[in-house]
Design a protein around this motif. Structure first.
Motif, PDB file in Angstrom:
ATOM      1  N   VAL A 148       0.835  -1.203   0.000  1.00  0.00           N
ATOM      2  CA  VAL A 148       0.000   0.000   0.000  1.00  0.00           C
ATOM      3  C   VAL A 148       0.873   1.257   0.000  1.00  0.00           C
ATOM      4  CG1 VAL A 148      -1.654   1.308   1.390  1.00  0.00           C
ATOM      5  CG2 VAL A 148      -1.968  -1.124   1.056  1.00  0.00           C
ATOM      6  N   VAL A 149       1.919   1.275   0.802  1.00  0.00           N
ATOM      7  CA  VAL A 149       2.782   2.458   0.868  1.00  0.00           C
ATOM      8  C   VAL A 149       3.548   2.646  -0.436  1.00  0.00           C
ATOM      9  CG1 VAL A 149       4.777   3.465   2.040  1.00  0.00           C
ATOM     10  CG2 VAL A 149       2.963   2.437   3.373  1.00  0.00           C
ATOM     11  N   SER A 150       4.059   1.574  -1.017  1.00  0.00           N
ATOM     12  CA  SER A 150       4.778   1.714  -2.290  1.00  0.00           C
ATOM     13  C   SER A 150       3.845   2.157  -3.409  1.00  0.00           C
ATOM     14  CB  SER A 150       5.489   0.418  -2.657  1.00  0.00           C
ATOM     15  OG  SER A 150       4.548  -0.625  -2.807  1.00  0.00           O
ATOM     16  N   LEU A 151       2.594   1.667  -3.403  1.00  0.00           N
ATOM     17  CA  LEU A 151       1.626   2.117  -4.404  1.00  0.00           C
ATOM     18  C   LEU A 151       1.296   3.603  -4.228  1.00  0.00           C
ATOM     19  CD1 LEU A 151      -0.244   1.317  -6.744  1.00  0.00           C
ATOM     20  CD2 LEU A 151      -2.011   0.854  -5.012  1.00  0.00           C
ATOM     21  N   SER A 152       1.172   4.054  -2.988  1.00  0.00           N
ATOM     22  CA  SER A 152       0.889   5.480  -2.765  1.00  0.00           C
ATOM     23  C   SER A 152       2.076   6.354  -3.164  1.00  0.00           C
ATOM     24  CB  SER A 152       0.525   5.722  -1.304  1.00  0.00           C
ATOM     25  OG  SER A 152       1.635   5.508  -0.465  1.00  0.00           O
ATOM     26  N   ILE A 153       3.299   5.873  -3.004  1.00  0.00           N
ATOM     27  CA  ILE A 153       4.480   6.636  -3.448  1.00  0.00           C
ATOM     28  C   ILE A 153       4.487   6.747  -4.968  1.00  0.00           C
ATOM     29  CG2 ILE A 153       6.999   6.565  -3.606  1.00  0.00           C
ATOM     30  CD1 ILE A 153       7.033   5.460  -0.757  1.00  0.00           C
ATOM     31  N   VAL A 154       4.179   5.647  -5.657  1.00  0.00           N
ATOM     32  CA  VAL A 154       4.128   5.686  -7.125  1.00  0.00           C
ATOM     33  C   VAL A 154       3.047   6.652  -7.601  1.00  0.00           C
ATOM     34  CG1 VAL A 154       3.586   4.315  -9.173  1.00  0.00           C
ATOM     35  CG2 VAL A 154       5.127   3.403  -7.441  1.00  0.00           C
ATOM     36  N   ILE A 155       1.875   6.612  -6.971  1.00  0.00           N
ATOM     37  CA  ILE A 155       0.795   7.532  -7.344  1.00  0.00           C
ATOM     38  C   ILE A 155       1.201   8.980  -7.067  1.00  0.00           C
ATOM     39  CG2 ILE A 155      -1.557   8.245  -6.739  1.00  0.00           C
ATOM     40  CD1 ILE A 155      -2.209   5.289  -6.359  1.00  0.00           C
ATOM     41  N   GLY A 156       1.902   9.218  -5.957  1.00  0.00           N
ATOM     42  CA  GLY A 156       2.373  10.575  -5.644  1.00  0.00           C
ATOM     43  C   GLY A 156       3.352  11.096  -6.672  1.00  0.00           C
ATOM     44  N   VAL A 157       4.292  10.246  -7.142  1.00  0.00           N
ATOM     45  CA  VAL A 157       5.264  10.679  -8.154  1.00  0.00           C
ATOM     46  C   VAL A 157       4.570  10.968  -9.483  1.00  0.00           C
ATOM     47  CG1 VAL A 157       7.230   9.892  -9.526  1.00  0.00           C
ATOM     48  CG2 VAL A 157       7.233   9.547  -7.073  1.00  0.00           C
ATOM     49  N   VAL A 158       3.618  10.125  -9.862  1.00  0.00           N
ATOM     50  CA  VAL A 158       2.879  10.361 -11.105  1.00  0.00           C
ATOM     51  C   VAL A 158       2.071  11.646 -11.005  1.00  0.00           C
ATOM     52  CG1 VAL A 158       1.027   9.459 -12.566  1.00  0.00           C
ATOM     53  CG2 VAL A 158       2.849   7.938 -11.788  1.00  0.00           C
ATOM     54  N   ASP A 159       1.470  11.893  -9.841  1.00  0.00           N
ATOM     55  CA  ASP A 159       0.715  13.136  -9.647  1.00  0.00           C
ATOM     56  C   ASP A 159       1.610  14.369  -9.741  1.00  0.00           C
ATOM     57  OD1 ASP A 159      -1.710  11.931  -9.449  1.00  0.00           O
ATOM     58  OD2 ASP A 159      -1.790  11.957  -7.249  1.00  0.00           O
ATOM     59  N   VAL A 160       2.807  14.284  -9.204  1.00  0.00           N
ATOM     60  CA  VAL A 160       3.731  15.424  -9.290  1.00  0.00           C
ATOM     61  C   VAL A 160       4.030  15.745 -10.748  1.00  0.00           C
ATOM     62  CG1 VAL A 160       6.126  16.127  -8.858  1.00  0.00           C
ATOM     63  CG2 VAL A 160       4.777  15.145  -7.020  1.00  0.00           C
ATOM     64  N   ILE A 161       4.321  14.726 -11.539  1.00  0.00           N
ATOM     65  CA  ILE A 161       4.639  14.954 -12.950  1.00  0.00           C
ATOM     66  C   ILE A 161       3.426  15.488 -13.698  1.00  0.00           C
ATOM     67  CG2 ILE A 161       5.304  13.785 -15.090  1.00  0.00           C
ATOM     68  CD1 ILE A 161       6.967  11.869 -13.289  1.00  0.00           C
ATOM     69  N   LEU A 162       2.259  14.878 -13.470  1.00  0.00           N
ATOM     70  CA  LEU A 162       1.062  15.313 -14.194  1.00  0.00           C
ATOM     71  C   LEU A 162       0.623  16.719 -13.794  1.00  0.00           C
ATOM     72  CD1 LEU A 162      -1.163  12.106 -14.350  1.00  0.00           C
ATOM     73  CD2 LEU A 162       0.013  13.264 -16.208  1.00  0.00           C
ATOM     74  N   PHE A 163       0.579  17.012 -12.494  1.00  0.00           N
ATOM     75  CA  PHE A 163       0.141  18.345 -12.058  1.00  0.00           C
ATOM     76  C   PHE A 163       1.080  19.431 -12.565  1.00  0.00           C
ATOM     77  CE2 PHE A 163      -2.207  16.633  -8.086  1.00  0.00           C
ATOM     78  CZ  PHE A 163      -3.303  16.338  -8.868  1.00  0.00           C
ATOM     79  N   THR A 164       2.385  19.164 -12.531  1.00  0.00           N
ATOM     80  CA  THR A 164       3.342  20.160 -13.017  1.00  0.00           C
ATOM     81  C   THR A 164       3.158  20.403 -14.509  1.00  0.00           C
ATOM     82  OG1 THR A 164       4.906  19.439 -11.329  1.00  0.00           O
ATOM     83  CG2 THR A 164       5.790  20.738 -13.135  1.00  0.00           C
ATOM     84  N   ALA A 165       3.010  19.339 -15.286  1.00  0.00           N
ATOM     85  CA  ALA A 165       2.830  19.493 -16.735  1.00  0.00           C
ATOM     86  C   ALA A 165       1.509  20.183 -17.056  1.00  0.00           C
ATOM     87  CB  ALA A 165       2.896  18.129 -17.409  1.00  0.00           C
ATOM     88  N   ILE A 166       0.445  19.829 -16.358  1.00  0.00           N
ATOM     89  CA  ILE A 166      -0.866  20.433 -16.626  1.00  0.00           C
ATOM     90  C   ILE A 166      -0.867  21.914 -16.267  1.00  0.00           C
ATOM     91  CG2 ILE A 166      -3.269  20.441 -15.835  1.00  0.00           C
ATOM     92  CD1 ILE A 166      -3.090  17.376 -15.750  1.00  0.00           C
ATOM     93  N   ALA A 167      -0.250  22.287 -15.147  1.00  0.00           N
ATOM     94  CA  ALA A 167      -0.221  23.698 -14.757  1.00  0.00           C
ATOM     95  C   ALA A 167       0.608  24.527 -15.731  1.00  0.00           C
ATOM     96  CB  ALA A 167       0.334  23.837 -13.341  1.00  0.00           C
ATOM     97  N   THR A 168       1.729  23.987 -16.189  1.00  0.00           N
ATOM     98  CA  THR A 168       2.553  24.725 -17.155  1.00  0.00           C
ATOM     99  C   THR A 168       1.824  24.876 -18.482  1.00  0.00           C
ATOM    100  OG1 THR A 168       4.497  23.758 -16.098  1.00  0.00           O
ATOM    101  CG2 THR A 168       4.825  24.810 -18.219  1.00  0.00           C
ATOM    102  N   LEU A 169       1.205  23.817 -18.946  1.00  0.00           N
ATOM    103  CA  LEU A 169       0.425  23.890 -20.182  1.00  0.00           C
ATOM    104  C   LEU A 169      -0.755  24.854 -20.036  1.00  0.00           C
ATOM    105  CD1 LEU A 169       0.073  22.777 -23.043  1.00  0.00           C
ATOM    106  CD2 LEU A 169      -1.347  20.971 -22.058  1.00  0.00           C
ATOM    107  N   SER A 170      -1.382  24.865 -18.864  1.00  0.00           N
ATOM    108  CA  SER A 170      -2.486  25.792 -18.622  1.00  0.00           C
ATOM    109  C   SER A 170      -2.027  27.242 -18.665  1.00  0.00           C
ATOM    110  CB  SER A 170      -3.131  25.502 -17.266  1.00  0.00           C
ATOM    111  OG  SER A 170      -3.659  24.213 -17.233  1.00  0.00           O
ATOM    112  N   ALA A 171      -0.821  27.512 -18.166  1.00  0.00           N
ATOM    113  CA  ALA A 171      -0.293  28.878 -18.229  1.00  0.00           C
ATOM    114  C   ALA A 171      -0.071  29.300 -19.679  1.00  0.00           C
ATOM    115  CB  ALA A 171       1.008  28.983 -17.439  1.00  0.00           C
ATOM    116  N   PHE A 172       0.476  28.407 -20.508  1.00  0.00           N
ATOM    117  CA  PHE A 172       0.653  28.722 -21.929  1.00  0.00           C
ATOM    118  C   PHE A 172      -0.691  28.978 -22.613  1.00  0.00           C
ATOM    119  CE2 PHE A 172       4.927  26.711 -21.674  1.00  0.00           C
ATOM    120  CZ  PHE A 172       5.651  27.739 -22.238  1.00  0.00           C
ATOM    121  N   LEU A 173      -1.667  28.116 -22.336  1.00  0.00           N
ATOM    122  CA  LEU A 173      -2.990  28.285 -22.943  1.00  0.00           C
ATOM    123  C   LEU A 173      -3.672  29.570 -22.476  1.00  0.00           C
ATOM    124  CD1 LEU A 173      -4.351  24.628 -22.833  1.00  0.00           C
ATOM    125  CD2 LEU A 173      -3.566  25.920 -24.830  1.00  0.00           C
ATOM    126  N   TYR A 174      -3.495  29.920 -21.212  1.00  0.00           N
ATOM    127  CA  TYR A 174      -4.079  31.165 -20.710  1.00  0.00           C
ATOM    128  C   TYR A 174      -3.456  32.373 -21.397  1.00  0.00           C
ATOM    129  CZ  TYR A 174      -5.597  34.931 -17.761  1.00  0.00           C
ATOM    130  OH  TYR A 174      -6.151  36.102 -17.325  1.00  0.00           O
TER     131      TYR A 174
END
Length: 191
Positions: A148-174
């Motif tokens: 469970v802890v290793s799965l939550s770490i993997v989900i956290g790392v994927v979320d960091v990458i996705l949120f960062t990419a989405i926010a940067t792309l959103s700034a360009f689109l704005y």
């Protein structure tokens, strides 16, 4: 009126005010006055100094005859551009904080469920429903602490990458859409 002799040379251009002088020889009648430089009012070190003319009053309107505002000030601003680099940095830091919070929340939740005996009760219920030949069902094989802890770490790392990419792309689109329509208007008040 006459000016006193031997006055300060740095006060030569200051306005004067009459000051009663001593009566000569105790003669009755009006007192004699002499002109002395007016004393300046004491100001605090951070207060603005008057540049000449009338003294500056605290709280006076900036322009003569201008109406004084009694309510809250309102300022209308337009967000015309978001810097993609700053959006990426902020979203990265916030998503890292959310990822750490996700891992800590998972550890706390698993520990609380284990302390309450939830996993033992689930094992008992599933063992009664599915009885197989000599094999015992154990839910901790699927939701063990390390899994469970290793799965939550993997989900956290994927979320960091996705949120960062989405926010940067959103700034360009704005920025692109703001160049077309003018941006978002905000009205701020100082309540």
């Amino acid at each position: 009126m006459k000016r006193e002799a031997g006055g300060d040379s740095d006060r030569a251009g200051e306005p004067t005010r009459p000051v009663p002088a001593a009566r000569e020889n105790g003669a009755p009648g009006a007192p004699r006055t002499a002109a002395v430089p007016a004393q300046r009012p004491q100001q605090s070190p951070g207060a603005p100094r008057p540049t000449g003319g009338a003294p500056v009053r605290q709280g006076a309107p900036a322009r003569p005859g201008a109406p004084r505002r009694t309510g809250a000030r309102r300022v209308r601003l337009t967000v015309s551009r978001i810097d993609p680099w700053s959006a990426m940095k902020m979203s990265f830091l916030l998503s890292v904080a959310l990822g750490i919070a996700l891992v800590v929340m998972t550890v706390v939740l698993w520990t609380v469920l284990d302390a309450m005996g939830v996993f033992d009760q689930v094992n008992g219920v599933i063992g009664q429903v599915v009885e197989s030949d000599g094999q015992q069902f154990d839910i901790l094989d699927f939701v063990g602490f390390t899994r469970v802890v290793s799965l939550s770490i993997v989900i956290g790392v994927v979320d960091v990458i996705l949120f960062t990419a989405i926010a940067t792309l959103s700034a360009f689109l704005y920025n692109v859409s703001s160049a077309l329509v003018g941006g978002v208007n905000l009205t701020l008040t100082d309540d």
